[in-house]
Enzyme design. Structure first.
Site, mmCIF file in Angstrom:
data_model
loop_
_atom_site.group_PDB
_atom_site.id
_atom_site.type_symbol
_atom_site.label_atom_id
_atom_site.label_comp_id
_atom_site.label_asym_id
_atom_site.label_seq_id
_atom_site.Cartn_x
_atom_site.Cartn_y
_atom_site.Cartn_z
ATOM 1 N N ASN A 152 0.837 -1.226 0.136
ATOM 2 C CA ASN A 152 0.111 0.089 -0.141
ATOM 3 C C ASN A 152 0.959 1.278 0.064
ATOM 4 O O ASN A 152 1.467 1.533 0.955
ATOM 5 C CB ASN A 152 -0.748 0.209 1.329
ATOM 6 C CG ASN A 152 -1.652 1.163 1.418
ATOM 7 O OD1 ASN A 152 -1.855 2.107 0.491
ATOM 8 N ND2 ASN A 152 -2.137 1.493 2.649
ATOM 9 N N TRP A 153 0.896 1.916 -1.171
ATOM 10 C CA TRP A 153 1.932 3.261 -1.241
ATOM 11 C C TRP A 153 1.118 4.376 -0.791
ATOM 12 O O TRP A 153 2.067 5.492 -0.694
ATOM 13 C CB TRP A 153 2.222 3.352 -2.444
ATOM 14 C CG TRP A 153 3.090 2.464 -3.300
ATOM 15 C CD1 TRP A 153 3.746 1.249 -2.597
ATOM 16 C CD2 TRP A 153 3.774 2.529 -4.594
ATOM 17 N NE1 TRP A 153 4.804 0.660 -3.478
ATOM 18 C CE2 TRP A 153 4.766 1.607 -4.669
ATOM 19 C CE3 TRP A 153 3.929 3.344 -5.588
ATOM 20 C CZ2 TRP A 153 5.615 1.292 -5.724
ATOM 21 C CZ3 TRP A 153 4.608 3.133 -6.740
ATOM 22 C CH2 TRP A 153 5.622 1.911 -6.928
ATOM 23 N N LYS A 154 -0.253 4.274 -0.326
ATOM 24 C CA LYS A 154 -0.541 5.350 0.544
ATOM 25 C C LYS A 154 -0.537 6.842 -0.436
ATOM 26 O O LYS A 154 -0.626 6.423 -1.733
ATOM 27 C CB LYS A 154 -0.096 5.735 1.962
ATOM 28 C CG LYS A 154 -0.203 4.316 2.674
ATOM 29 C CD LYS A 154 0.047 4.845 4.249
ATOM 30 C CE LYS A 154 0.206 3.528 4.994
ATOM 31 N NZ LYS A 154 0.064 3.645 6.363
ATOM 32 N N HIS A 184 -9.319 1.232 4.901
ATOM 33 C CA HIS A 184 -8.119 1.454 5.529
ATOM 34 C C HIS A 184 -8.408 2.250 6.723
ATOM 35 O O HIS A 184 -9.231 3.276 6.896
ATOM 36 C CB HIS A 184 -7.108 1.860 4.666
ATOM 37 C CG HIS A 184 -6.031 1.890 5.293
ATOM 38 N ND1 HIS A 184 -5.244 2.683 6.304
ATOM 39 C CD2 HIS A 184 -4.717 1.092 5.111
ATOM 40 C CE1 HIS A 184 -4.169 2.460 6.749
ATOM 41 N NE2 HIS A 184 -3.424 1.718 5.724
ATOM 42 N N GLU A 195 -6.777 4.599 8.042
ATOM 43 C CA GLU A 195 -6.469 5.898 7.644
ATOM 44 C C GLU A 195 -7.753 6.858 7.045
ATOM 45 O O GLU A 195 -8.069 7.717 7.106
ATOM 46 C CB GLU A 195 -5.460 6.192 6.767
ATOM 47 C CG GLU A 195 -4.057 6.016 7.828
ATOM 48 C CD GLU A 195 -2.886 5.368 6.920
ATOM 49 O OE1 GLU A 195 -2.981 5.404 5.587
ATOM 50 O OE2 GLU A 195 -1.858 5.101 7.730
ATOM 51 N N GLU A 203 -5.320 -5.117 10.819
ATOM 52 C CA GLU A 203 -4.405 -4.077 10.868
ATOM 53 C C GLU A 203 -4.610 -3.295 11.953
ATOM 54 O O GLU A 203 -5.478 -2.049 12.399
ATOM 55 C CB GLU A 203 -4.429 -3.126 9.733
ATOM 56 C CG GLU A 203 -4.265 -3.601 8.394
ATOM 57 C CD GLU A 203 -3.705 -2.716 7.262
ATOM 58 O OE1 GLU A 203 -2.475 -2.858 6.895
ATOM 59 O OE2 GLU A 203 -4.364 -1.781 7.157
ATOM 60 N N GLY A 226 2.539 1.966 10.831
ATOM 61 C CA GLY A 226 3.630 3.055 10.481
ATOM 62 C C GLY A 226 4.166 3.504 11.901
ATOM 63 O O GLY A 226 4.817 4.603 11.774
ATOM 64 N N SER A 278 3.406 -2.373 10.427
ATOM 65 C CA SER A 278 4.803 -2.209 10.493
ATOM 66 C C SER A 278 5.475 -3.957 9.984
ATOM 67 O O SER A 278 6.467 -4.191 10.877
ATOM 68 C CB SER A 278 5.245 -1.973 12.010
ATOM 69 O OG SER A 278 4.619 -0.764 12.090
ATOM 70 N N GLY A 309 2.822 -1.164 4.265
ATOM 71 C CA GLY A 309 2.725 0.144 3.857
ATOM 72 C C GLY A 309 4.198 0.712 3.555
ATOM 73 O O GLY A 309 4.769 0.472 2.452
ATOM 74 N N GLY A 310 4.724 1.162 4.512
ATOM 75 C CA GLY A 310 6.105 1.919 4.319
ATOM 76 C C GLY A 310 7.292 0.680 3.762
ATOM 77 O O GLY A 310 7.984 1.223 3.061
HETATM 78 C C1 PEP Z 1 -0.680 -0.088 5.790
HETATM 79 O O1 PEP Z 1 -0.610 0.995 5.093
HETATM 80 O O2 PEP Z 1 -1.666 -0.724 5.602
HETATM 81 C C2 PEP Z 1 0.489 -0.341 6.703
HETATM 82 C C3 PEP Z 1 0.273 -1.442 7.316
HETATM 83 O O3 PEP Z 1 1.480 0.306 6.823
HETATM 84 P P1 PEP Z 1 2.934 0.180 7.637
HETATM 85 O O4 PEP Z 1 3.162 -1.303 6.974
HETATM 86 O O5 PEP Z 1 3.798 1.253 7.153
HETATM 87 O O6 PEP Z 1 2.678 0.096 8.946
#
Ligand code: PEP
Length: 246
Positions: free
Chosen positions: A11-13, A95, A97, A165, A171, A204, A225-226
């Site tokens: 997920n590049w957000k 999500h 967010e 999640e 993050g 994470s 994500g990251g």
């Molecule tokens: C996400 O954006 O769904 C996520 C899990 O981010 P991260 O891996 O950065 O925690």
């Protein structure tokens, strides 16, 4: 009994410009016959270009949200059919967010998932508790309610993926204990309308912790994500998922 597919989803957000296409190409070059499903969900502005860049590779693409309606007067929104038209096979929905930034409810997520299914997309439905909910001992109650209210009728292993999640793990560099992930995934599996719906963990995940997380039963992959922004970071996560099959 069919087994859930194994999936490594990025997920590049709200990250990524044209120059990021090279990261996606590098990921695809590193995993030509992966044995697991791999996908990247870039911002909408990159979806077409990324889908074209990855055409013929083992890496699929997805959107990060869609509207409940098939089309109409909804400035700034994107219909599921538009994502499919831009090459997407998946769409992330609900999500945390989006639930936080846009007040999305589980009922809206279910309606979006229904729209995604109608457009032929696989919906990745996200759910997870906040830290205060976990501290209050409400985790299973919260994710159970999100699961039952966010899944549309007709959800099955062909059209739906669930991503657990924990909000406090996204993050932050903090992950739940392995037994905490196992507890929630076991609970969610028991509540699925189709036990072969893949259950991803997200929050994470990185090259250092992926193998331990993928060793947990009822974890069928990760939403990342990251660590999905750079091929050098995401590729080891994909490899850890591949190795978990052996
Ligand atoms: C996400 O954006 O769904 C996520 C899990 O981010 P991260 O891996 O950065 O925690």
């Amino acid at each position: 009994m069919p087994q859930p597919r194994k999936i490594a989803a990025g997920n590049w957000k709200m990250h990524g410009l044209g120059e990021s296409l090279s990261e996606a190409r590098a990921l695809a070059a590193a995993h030509t016959a992966p044995g697991v499903d791999i996908l990247l969900c870039p911002p909408a502005t990159l979806l077409s270009r990324l889908s074209e860049a990855l055409a013929g590779s083992a890496v699929a693409t997805g959107g990060q949200d869609c509207h409940t309606a098939a089309k109409g007067a909804h400035t700034g929104d994107i219909a599921a059919a538009m994502l499919a038209d831009a090459g997407a096979r998946y769409v992330i929905l609900g999500h945390s967010e989006r639930r936080a930034d846009h007040g999305e409810t589980s009922a809206q997520v279910a309606a979006k998932a229904q729209a995604a299914h109608a457009a032929g997309l696989i919906a990745i439905i996200c759910l997870g508790e906040t830290l205060s909910e976990r501290d209050a001992g409400q985790t299973l109650e919260v994710v159970g309610a999100q699961l039952s209210q966010s899944l549309p009728g007709g959800a099955d292993a062909a059209n739906t993926v669930i991503a657990y999640e924990p909000v406090w793990a996204i993050g932050t560099g903090h992950t739940p204990g392995l037994e905490q992930i196992a507890e929630v995934h076991g609970f969610l599996r028991a509540g699925l309308p189709d036990p072969a719906i893949p259950l991803l963990y997200g929050g994470s995940v990185n090259a250092g912790n992926a193998a331990a997380i993928f060793a947990i039963s009822d974890v069928d992959g990760a939403l990342v994500g990251g660590a999905s922004l750079k091929a050098a970071d995401f590729s080891p996560v994909v490899t850890a998922l591949e190795k978990s099959l052996r």
